[in-house]
Design an enzyme around this catalytic site. Structure first.
Site, PDB file in Angstrom:
ATOM      1  N   GLY A 154      -7.184  -7.438   0.251  1.00 26.76           N
ATOM      2  CA  GLY A 154      -6.296  -7.828   1.526  1.00 26.76           C
ATOM      3  C   GLY A 154      -7.357  -8.134   2.581  1.00 26.76           C
ATOM      4  N   ARG A 208      -3.592 -15.313  -0.480  1.00 28.23           N
ATOM      5  CA  ARG A 208      -3.750 -16.568   0.100  1.00 28.23           C
ATOM      6  C   ARG A 208      -5.188 -17.336  -0.313  1.00 28.23           C
ATOM      7  NH1 ARG A 208      -1.209 -15.026   5.616  1.00 28.23           N
ATOM      8  NH2 ARG A 208      -2.108 -12.978   4.986  1.00 28.23           N
ATOM      9  N   TYR A 210       8.197   3.024   3.909  1.00 28.48           N
ATOM     10  CA  TYR A 210       6.750   2.793   4.533  1.00 28.48           C
ATOM     11  C   TYR A 210       6.229   4.165   4.455  1.00 28.48           C
ATOM     12  CZ  TYR A 210       2.735   1.136   6.583  1.00 28.48           C
ATOM     13  OH  TYR A 210       1.377   1.087   7.085  1.00 28.48           O
TER      14      TYR A 210
HETATM   15  P1  NDP Z   1      -2.182  -7.799   7.709  1.00 26.91           P
HETATM   16  O1  NDP Z   1      -0.781  -8.164   7.386  1.00 26.91           O
HETATM   17  O2  NDP Z   1      -2.971  -8.376   8.925  1.00 26.91           O
HETATM   18  O3  NDP Z   1      -3.201  -7.825   6.362  1.00 26.91           O
HETATM   19  C1  NDP Z   1      -2.598  -7.378   5.109  1.00 26.91           C
HETATM   20  C2  NDP Z   1      -3.593  -7.847   3.988  1.00 26.91           C
HETATM   21  O4  NDP Z   1      -2.952  -7.274   2.646  1.00 26.91           O
HETATM   22  C3  NDP Z   1      -3.454  -9.222   3.867  1.00 26.91           C
HETATM   23  O5  NDP Z   1      -4.830  -9.701   3.420  1.00 26.91           O
HETATM   24  C4  NDP Z   1      -2.639  -9.620   2.578  1.00 26.91           C
HETATM   25  O6  NDP Z   1      -3.250 -10.640   1.945  1.00 26.91           O
HETATM   26  C5  NDP Z   1      -2.758  -8.416   1.803  1.00 26.91           C
HETATM   27  N1  NDP Z   1      -1.766  -8.135   1.142  1.00 26.91           N
HETATM   28  C6  NDP Z   1      -0.382  -7.589   1.233  1.00 26.91           C
HETATM   29  N2  NDP Z   1       0.242  -7.867   0.053  1.00 26.91           N
HETATM   30  C7  NDP Z   1      -0.482  -7.923  -0.976  1.00 26.91           C
HETATM   31  C8  NDP Z   1      -0.271  -8.113  -2.406  1.00 26.91           C
HETATM   32  N3  NDP Z   1       0.909  -8.057  -2.894  1.00 26.91           N
HETATM   33  N4  NDP Z   1      -1.502  -8.483  -3.041  1.00 26.91           N
HETATM   34  C9  NDP Z   1      -2.564  -8.750  -2.385  1.00 26.91           C
HETATM   35  N5  NDP Z   1      -2.869  -8.468  -1.153  1.00 26.91           N
HETATM   36  C10 NDP Z   1      -1.913  -8.250  -0.231  1.00 26.91           C
HETATM   37  O7  NDP Z   1      -2.216  -6.144   7.962  1.00 26.91           O
HETATM   38  P2  NDP Z   1      -3.311  -4.971   8.315  1.00 26.91           P
HETATM   39  O8  NDP Z   1      -4.421  -5.432   8.312  1.00 26.91           O
HETATM   40  O9  NDP Z   1      -2.660  -4.399   9.631  1.00 26.91           O
HETATM   41  O10 NDP Z   1      -3.168  -3.892   7.250  1.00 26.91           O
HETATM   42  C11 NDP Z   1      -4.101  -3.517   6.334  1.00 26.91           C
HETATM   43  C12 NDP Z   1      -3.563  -2.276   5.896  1.00 26.91           C
HETATM   44  O11 NDP Z   1      -3.601  -1.123   6.692  1.00 26.91           O
HETATM   45  C13 NDP Z   1      -2.279  -1.968   5.117  1.00 26.91           C
HETATM   46  O12 NDP Z   1      -2.414  -1.085   3.909  1.00 26.91           O
HETATM   47  C14 NDP Z   1      -1.454  -1.532   6.278  1.00 26.91           C
HETATM   48  O13 NDP Z   1      -0.424  -0.370   5.762  1.00 26.91           O
HETATM   49  C15 NDP Z   1      -2.536  -0.472   7.051  1.00 26.91           C
HETATM   50  N6  NDP Z   1      -2.096  -0.041   8.332  1.00 26.91           N
HETATM   51  C16 NDP Z   1      -2.038  -0.911   9.281  1.00 26.91           C
HETATM   52  C17 NDP Z   1      -1.673  -0.611  10.331  1.00 26.91           C
HETATM   53  C18 NDP Z   1      -1.285  -1.458  11.477  1.00 26.91           C
HETATM   54  O14 NDP Z   1      -0.683  -1.003  12.717  1.00 26.91           O
HETATM   55  N7  NDP Z   1      -1.589  -2.708  11.634  1.00 26.91           N
HETATM   56  C19 NDP Z   1      -1.793   0.848  10.900  1.00 26.91           C
HETATM   57  C20 NDP Z   1      -1.916   1.857   9.826  1.00 26.91           C
HETATM   58  C21 NDP Z   1      -2.125   1.235   8.631  1.00 26.91           C
HETATM   59  P3  NDP Z   1      -2.119 -11.901   1.422  1.00 26.91           P
HETATM   60  O15 NDP Z   1      -0.810 -11.962   2.341  1.00 26.91           O
HETATM   61  O16 NDP Z   1      -3.119 -12.939   1.602  1.00 26.91           O
HETATM   62  O17 NDP Z   1      -1.911 -11.520  -0.142  1.00 26.91           O
HETATM   63  C1  8X3 Z   2       1.247   1.060  10.637  1.00 21.17           C
HETATM   64  C2  8X3 Z   2       1.441   2.007  11.770  1.00 21.17           C
HETATM   65  O1  8X3 Z   2       3.240   3.323  13.063  1.00 21.17           O
HETATM   66  O2  8X3 Z   2       3.630   1.178  12.709  1.00 21.17           O
HETATM   67  O3  8X3 Z   2       0.861   2.074   9.651  1.00 21.17           O
HETATM   68  O4  8X3 Z   2       3.810   2.799  10.922  1.00 21.17           O
HETATM   69  S1  8X3 Z   2       3.104   2.282  12.062  1.00 21.17           S
END
Ligand code: NDP
Ligand code: 8X3
Length: 253
Positions: free
Chosen positions: A9, A35, A153
């Protein structure tokens, strides 16, 4: 010789910020995502600025066959993996249990849980052979405490928490570190994805807050990954100063 990190990701948000951070610290990188255009652009940019080598691999982590094909036969010079950052993940929808879309639930479980398992199992043989490595899993504060309409989630991230803890125990004998990182609100593409392109609703999540930035999480992950060999952070919850749990926010009026 440069160390190697695998970041799933890496096309956006936290994963992309980790790629930048590890590249700046002279790691060679395997970056993944669905992507391809973003992976190629990131590869070109990081190789040019940091004089490192980047291997982009484009696949969906939900597809076990694709994961095994991508990681099963890594070129010899990419097999000595020092750090795996299991970051690919998403939330889809924020609906009450009785209304939520079953397909959204399946995608979250298939990505956040199954995807993480497929990637970890595909790469573990390299770490087992080397008798070293560090697996860093992106959980969430949503995996520590449920909130209204967070249902599946939250469940997927509770699963990541449990998997991380059991990995830590089972991989202890192999000298492999395992760390769970559990952020609160981080402003990335996360909410835009969750609310399916609805920019207004996505933006409202961060109203009145100075949320965490992807770079804050990347810095924290870098800290965990760069500690001495005998030190392992097992579990880390990190929020912005205005957030103290899934329900406790002190927002500006
Ligand atoms: P983004 O949406 O900015 O990035 C998510 C990344 O995950 C992208 O690069 C996307 O790439 C990749 N991804 C999603 N689904 C798939 C798939 N099926 N196969 C391959 N790659 C995938 O989100 P964040 O950077 O915020 O999230 C990253 C991680 O952090 C996640 O696990 C999220 O749950 C976790 N997180 C996020 C928080 C937040 O508030 N933002 C808080 C806590 C945890 P592409 O679309 O190119 O496949
Ligand atoms: C992402 C943080 O609080 O939106 O994992 O679930 S929250």
């Amino acid at each position: 010789m440069n160390k190697i990190a695998v970041i799933t990701g890496a096309t956006a948000g936290i994963g992309k910020a980790c790629a930048e951070k590890f590249a700046a610290n002279q790691y060679n990188l395997i970056i993944t995502g669905r992507r391809n255009d973003r992976l190629s652009a990131l590869q070109t940019d990081l190789e040019k600025r940091y004089h490192i080598v980047v291997l982009p691999l484009c696949f969906d982590v939900q597809d076990k066959q694709a994961v095994d094909t991508a990681f099963g036969n890594l070129p010899e010079n990419w097999q000595s993996i020092d750090v795996l950052i299991n970051n690919a993940g998403l939330a889809l929808g924020r609906d009450s249990f009785e209304d939520a879309d079953m397909a959204d639930w399946e995608t979250m479980l298939n990505t956040n849980v199954h995807g993480l398992l497929y990637v970890s199992r595909a790469l573990l043989p390299y770490m087992l052979r080397a008798k070293k490595g560090h697996i860093i899993n992106l959980g969430s504060i949503a995996g520590k405490e449920v909130y209204e309409k967070g249902n599946v989630y939250c469940a997927s991230k509770f699963a990541v928490d449990a998997i991380t803890k059991s990995m830590r125990v089972d991989l202890l004998k192999h000298n492999i570190k395992v760390t769970g990182i559990h952020p609160g609100a981080v402003e990335t593409e996360f909410s835009l994805v969750r609310f399916k392109g609805d920019e207004k609703t996505a933006g409202s999540v961060y109203n009145g807050l100075t949320p965490l930035k992807a770079e804050d999480i990347a810095d924290t992950i870098w800290y965990c990954a760069s500690l001495p060999a005998h030190v392992c952070i097992n579990d880390l919850v990190i929020t912005c100063t205005q957030q103290a749990g899934t329900y406790y926010f002190h927002k500006n009026q």
